[in-house]
Enzyme design. Sequence first.
Site, mmCIF file in Angstrom:
data_model
loop_
_atom_site.group_PDB
_atom_site.id
_atom_site.type_symbol
_atom_site.label_atom_id
_atom_site.label_comp_id
_atom_site.label_asym_id
_atom_site.label_seq_id
_atom_site.Cartn_x
_atom_site.Cartn_y
_atom_site.Cartn_z
ATOM 1 N N HIS A 82 74.782 46.643 75.184
ATOM 2 C CA HIS A 82 73.419 47.166 75.163
ATOM 3 C C HIS A 82 73.067 47.692 76.543
ATOM 4 O O HIS A 82 73.359 47.063 77.547
ATOM 5 C CB HIS A 82 72.426 46.072 74.757
ATOM 6 C CG HIS A 82 71.053 46.605 74.512
ATOM 7 N ND1 HIS A 82 70.686 47.176 73.330
ATOM 8 C CD2 HIS A 82 69.976 46.675 75.325
ATOM 9 C CE1 HIS A 82 69.426 47.578 73.407
ATOM 10 N NE2 HIS A 82 68.974 47.282 74.610
ATOM 11 N N ASP A 161 59.370 42.136 67.780
ATOM 12 C CA ASP A 161 59.667 43.050 68.892
ATOM 13 C C ASP A 161 59.189 44.460 68.567
ATOM 14 O O ASP A 161 58.629 45.147 69.418
ATOM 15 C CB ASP A 161 61.166 43.073 69.213
ATOM 16 C CG ASP A 161 61.462 44.125 70.278
ATOM 17 O OD1 ASP A 161 60.932 43.985 71.389
ATOM 18 O OD2 ASP A 161 62.167 45.104 69.987
ATOM 19 N N ARG A 168 53.363 47.892 73.806
ATOM 20 C CA ARG A 168 53.755 47.987 75.227
ATOM 21 C C ARG A 168 53.890 49.438 75.647
ATOM 22 O O ARG A 168 53.511 49.828 76.754
ATOM 23 C CB ARG A 168 55.086 47.254 75.460
ATOM 24 C CG ARG A 168 54.950 45.739 75.381
ATOM 25 C CD ARG A 168 56.311 45.087 75.387
ATOM 26 N NE ARG A 168 57.093 45.443 76.555
ATOM 27 C CZ ARG A 168 58.436 45.510 76.577
ATOM 28 N NH1 ARG A 168 59.136 45.247 75.502
ATOM 29 N NH2 ARG A 168 59.063 45.844 77.676
ATOM 30 N N SER A 183 62.664 41.281 74.667
ATOM 31 C CA SER A 183 62.789 42.344 73.677
ATOM 32 C C SER A 183 64.260 42.603 73.358
ATOM 33 O O SER A 183 64.684 42.618 72.189
ATOM 34 C CB SER A 183 62.126 43.613 74.242
ATOM 35 O OG SER A 183 62.470 44.752 73.513
ATOM 36 N N LYS A 187 66.633 40.769 69.863
ATOM 37 C CA LYS A 187 67.320 41.630 68.886
ATOM 38 C C LYS A 187 68.817 41.355 68.885
ATOM 39 O O LYS A 187 69.445 41.261 67.831
ATOM 40 C CB LYS A 187 67.074 43.113 69.233
ATOM 41 C CG LYS A 187 65.667 43.574 68.882
ATOM 42 C CD LYS A 187 65.435 45.017 69.279
ATOM 43 C CE LYS A 187 65.384 45.211 70.763
ATOM 44 N NZ LYS A 187 64.591 46.323 71.246
HETATM 45 N N1 URA Z 1 64.920 48.323 75.552
HETATM 46 C C1 URA Z 1 64.390 47.430 74.674
HETATM 47 O O1 URA Z 1 64.933 47.186 73.610
HETATM 48 N N2 URA Z 1 63.258 46.804 75.024
HETATM 49 C C2 URA Z 1 62.642 47.016 76.196
HETATM 50 O O2 URA Z 1 61.637 46.396 76.437
HETATM 51 C C3 URA Z 1 63.172 47.969 77.099
HETATM 52 C C4 URA Z 1 64.336 48.607 76.751
#
Ligand code: URA
Length: 434
Positions: A82, A161, A168, A183, A187
């Site tokens: 990620h 999220d 946000r 966040s 996930k």
């Molecule tokens: N990527 C995400 O999934 N969440 C964030 O808050 C910032 C980047």
Amino acid sequence: VTPYAVIRKKRDGGRLSRSEMKEFFGAFLRDEVADYQVSALLMAIFLRGMDDAELGHLVGVMLESGAVLDLGTVPGVKVDKHSTGGVGDKVSLVLAPLVSACGVPVPMMSGRGLGHTGGTVDKLESIPGFRIGLDLEAFRRQLERIGCALITQTPEIAPLDRRLYALRDVTGTVESIPLIASSIMSKKLAEGIDALVLDVKVGSGAFLPERAAAEQLARTMIAIGAAHGRRVTALLTAMDRPLGHAIGNALEVEEAVELLRGAGPADVRELTLGLAAEMLVLGRAADDRAAGLVLAGAALDDGRALETMARVIEAQGGNPGVLDDPAVLPQAPVRHVLESDRDGIVTSMDVRAIGLAAVALGAGRTRADSTVDPAVGLHLTLRPGDRVARGEPVGTVHAREEEAARRAAAAVLAAVEISDRAATPLPLVLGRLA
Ligand code: URA
């Protein structure tokens, strides 16, 4: 406790308990707490931060807001990658089939573009026919059969999220270490993976441009992974210039295909191989990073990664012809050559502004419900440290209309500082944390 009391407690520097957060956010998901109250709490978290225990509770509440996948029927150590978000970052399109071709299953759930950054899902959707919305059963079956699936986060994964991110994004509360870490990790923990490699960006195109903040974000996410029994490795990587040359969905797919064919920009190749080596070590296919680099380099050069990508595209309904002929991809009608407006050295690049120029062309979203134009974007060959002459071509804008192309060209040139001073570009990989 009332939502009001929770907001005040955090505003005044208090620490929220797990039950307070569970109650507050649970009520939000049932639409019993208003968006403006949640926004106020997010701002309080942004300003006050969170200690480790509090952050652990937040991750738990976000994770448990949805399903947690069990990929136990898929043999092997499942590893995902990620990135914290970048401009021109098409690494996943090469990395996932590459690592899978080396024997490590890659269940990759990606996001759409956020703010000025691009998203893997938007890029994949520029491949005609490609389905990013497999259901979880199809996702599992494809992993068992091919060892790689590239899908979007399903609605079952961390729904809290999704709701929080939407707030946000419009309330100035994205750039917070506890909020970004929770966040991303909620996930990833829900996806059923065993290990994770993080690409944490540093520089003007990163959500947290400063190295110290990026490093703290990486450490925070590694600790969250460890608390949940997952091994996490992080690379800190340069985003003081776009990655590769292409910015924009179909353009980035085209560049990723060049890489899968053994060509393409050197920086994308180097970063892809570096991340692949980390994934191969975590996936127990390589004893160390050096061995991982050799394995990954071979699978990229002998066409195995390309072959795996062809199987993934075919399995997900896409046109595998994209791997032979880029003309299969959507093409923008207007091509506007970018010319340097000065003589000098490229001293710095405002990568966020460059990403936003691509978004303004239509390559990303300005509202959650806007549609992305797969064909538009930028092709930029400029890099910090390059010497350029006035009038020299430094890239191409791919646009729907002339006027949009001219606006993007002006925005990109304004985002590039050209001077007589020497440049100090960041090294591609600034550090590694585990
Ligand atoms: N990527 C995400 O999934 N969440 C964030 O808050 C910032 C980047």
